[in-house]
Scaffold this active site. Sequence first.
Site, PDB file in Angstrom:
ATOM      1  N   TYR A 144      -5.648  16.721  36.168  1.00  0.00           N
ATOM      2  CA  TYR A 144      -4.939  17.943  35.768  1.00  0.00           C
ATOM      3  C   TYR A 144      -3.543  17.921  36.358  1.00  0.00           C
ATOM      4  O   TYR A 144      -3.369  17.616  37.534  1.00  0.00           O
ATOM      5  CB  TYR A 144      -5.696  19.175  36.279  1.00  0.00           C
ATOM      6  N   ASP A 238       1.252  12.519  41.068  1.00  0.00           N
ATOM      7  CA  ASP A 238       1.087  13.970  41.157  1.00  0.00           C
ATOM      8  C   ASP A 238       0.323  14.254  42.444  1.00  0.00           C
ATOM      9  O   ASP A 238      -0.898  14.203  42.476  1.00  0.00           O
ATOM     10  CB  ASP A 238       0.335  14.494  39.933  1.00  0.00           C
ATOM     11  N   LYS A 266       1.404  23.305  46.175  1.00  0.00           N
ATOM     12  CA  LYS A 266       0.331  23.759  47.070  1.00  0.00           C
ATOM     13  C   LYS A 266       0.737  23.787  48.553  1.00  0.00           C
ATOM     14  O   LYS A 266       1.426  24.705  48.959  1.00  0.00           O
ATOM     15  CB  LYS A 266      -0.945  22.966  46.796  1.00  0.00           C
TER      16      LYS A 266
HETATM   17  C1  LIG Z   1      -2.779  22.557  41.157  1.00  0.00           C
HETATM   18  C2  LIG Z   1      -2.270  21.345  40.551  1.00  0.00           C
HETATM   19  C3  LIG Z   1      -1.173  21.371  39.652  1.00  0.00           C
HETATM   20  C4  LIG Z   1      -0.556  22.643  39.167  1.00  0.00           C
HETATM   21  O1  LIG Z   1       0.023  23.394  40.177  1.00  0.00           O
HETATM   22  P1  LIG Z   1       0.264  24.955  39.950  1.00  0.00           P
HETATM   23  O2  LIG Z   1       0.973  25.390  41.187  1.00  0.00           O
HETATM   24  O3  LIG Z   1      -1.075  25.567  39.755  1.00  0.00           O
HETATM   25  O4  LIG Z   1       1.111  25.096  38.736  1.00  0.00           O
HETATM   26  C5  LIG Z   1      -0.680  20.158  39.198  1.00  0.00           C
HETATM   27  N1  LIG Z   1      -1.222  19.006  39.582  1.00  0.00           N
HETATM   28  C6  LIG Z   1      -2.272  18.935  40.432  1.00  0.00           C
HETATM   29  C7  LIG Z   1      -2.807  17.609  40.845  1.00  0.00           C
HETATM   30  C8  LIG Z   1      -2.837  20.103  40.920  1.00  0.00           C
HETATM   31  O5  LIG Z   1      -3.901  20.023  41.730  1.00  0.00           O
END
Ligand SMILES: *Cc1c(COP(=O)(O)O)cnc(C)c1O
Length: 431
Positions: A144, A238, A266
């Site tokens: 994701y 990511d 995060k």
């Molecule tokens: C949470 C997450 C996102 C999205 O971040 P948001 O702050 O919710 O927009 C993107 N990539 C990864 C791997 C994530 O865990």
Amino acid sequence: MKFSKSQKLYELGLVNLVGAVNSPVRAFASVGGNPLFIKKAKGSKIIDVDGNKYVDLVLSYGPMVLGHRHKKVQKAIHKALKNGYSFGASTENEIILAKIVCDAFSGMDKVRFVNSGTEAVLSGIRLARAFTGKDKIIKFSGCYHGHQDALLVAAGSGLATLSLPGSLGVPEGAVKNTLISEYNNLESVKKHFEKHDDIAGVIIEPICGNMGVAIPQNNFLIELKDFLESKGALLIADEVMTGFRSKFGGAQELLGVTADITCLGKVIGGGFPVGAYGARNEIMEKVAPLGGMYQAGTLSGNPIAMAGGISTLTELKRQNPYKKFEEIGAILEVILSETAKKYQVELVVNRFGSMMNPFFTKSQVTNFKEAQTSDTKKFAVFFWEMIKNGVFLPPSQFEAWFLSSAISEKDMKIFANAADKALLAVSQMEN
Ligand SMILES: *Cc1c(COP(=O)(O)O)cnc(C)c1O
């Protein structure tokens, strides 16, 4: 345990909010019942509006790595609040946080702050395209990367919970440059390169947390990076979830890989809305105002959020809890595995440092297809027993659990007791 006040707020929430939540992962769609409403949190614990207290393994889906309301973070926030909330102009704190981030990631000379992980990734993708002049991006099923159109296919996390293959409202054109590969399968990446000569790069969760936890096998990441280099394509890591959580320098430091572009979120905001993307100078110089790739934000680098980020990362560096995470994580893993054995429940526990979760399956889980062999009905029973015995978990089989450095011996006892009750309940389910 009573949930009557949560129930009442849920019903009220349904009127003007969508499903009473502002992010679908917070809905209890796959575990039944209604979402809990939270009143407050402190340290390793979270308390709902009915006064029930839980050991928190959700931690806002990752950011609260120090636990809730750490004293030093709270102090920094209060101090920042006194000076104003947003200026639309640069502040010194942006430079300080940028240095902390660039020092931690060897592949990052420069960084741009944004307001969420989604924004970080969509900008990182735009940058990969801007730098290479190519359009196609490969992603892995079950990973994701936020809710931007182009990557909202085979995307794990909330989509997996709701059993959605993708999203309504995403035009075909938006995903025509997105290619899907299988996690831990280099051949599935090479295959795309044989067919296409306009691939800008590959985006990956270096340790995946959004199909539940899946770990790169053998030298998957290193081989992937070598292969991409031979093709002149970029590796986009990511690390929104893993950055500063797997290790101060993220999963890349641990796995011995340096990505071309890194996306963060995060933990770097410590609970405030901060995202970031960064790369070596040559790549970042494509970003406006230095280069022709446009990306902007009214609240980007927000002073309160920067104070949250600086104080969280500074304290995190001081605590250096990664060894503790490894030890505690290993204990919780053993508790789950041993208890599952005791009650003859088929369970596979995947863990990487402070990210972990059990899958109710007998298959190993190294990719999305294997994750989907899990019995989500069993997870639902397990989930509610954990809640009733004082452990707050994400309401989905396909989400990672997180540890904070505030977790205590006592919390682990609560966890062990809850896991015993929950796995017993699973073993008593009728097939
Ligand atoms: C949470 C997450 C996102 C999205 O971040 P948001 O702050 O919710 O927009 C993107 N990539 C990864 C791997 C994530 O865990």
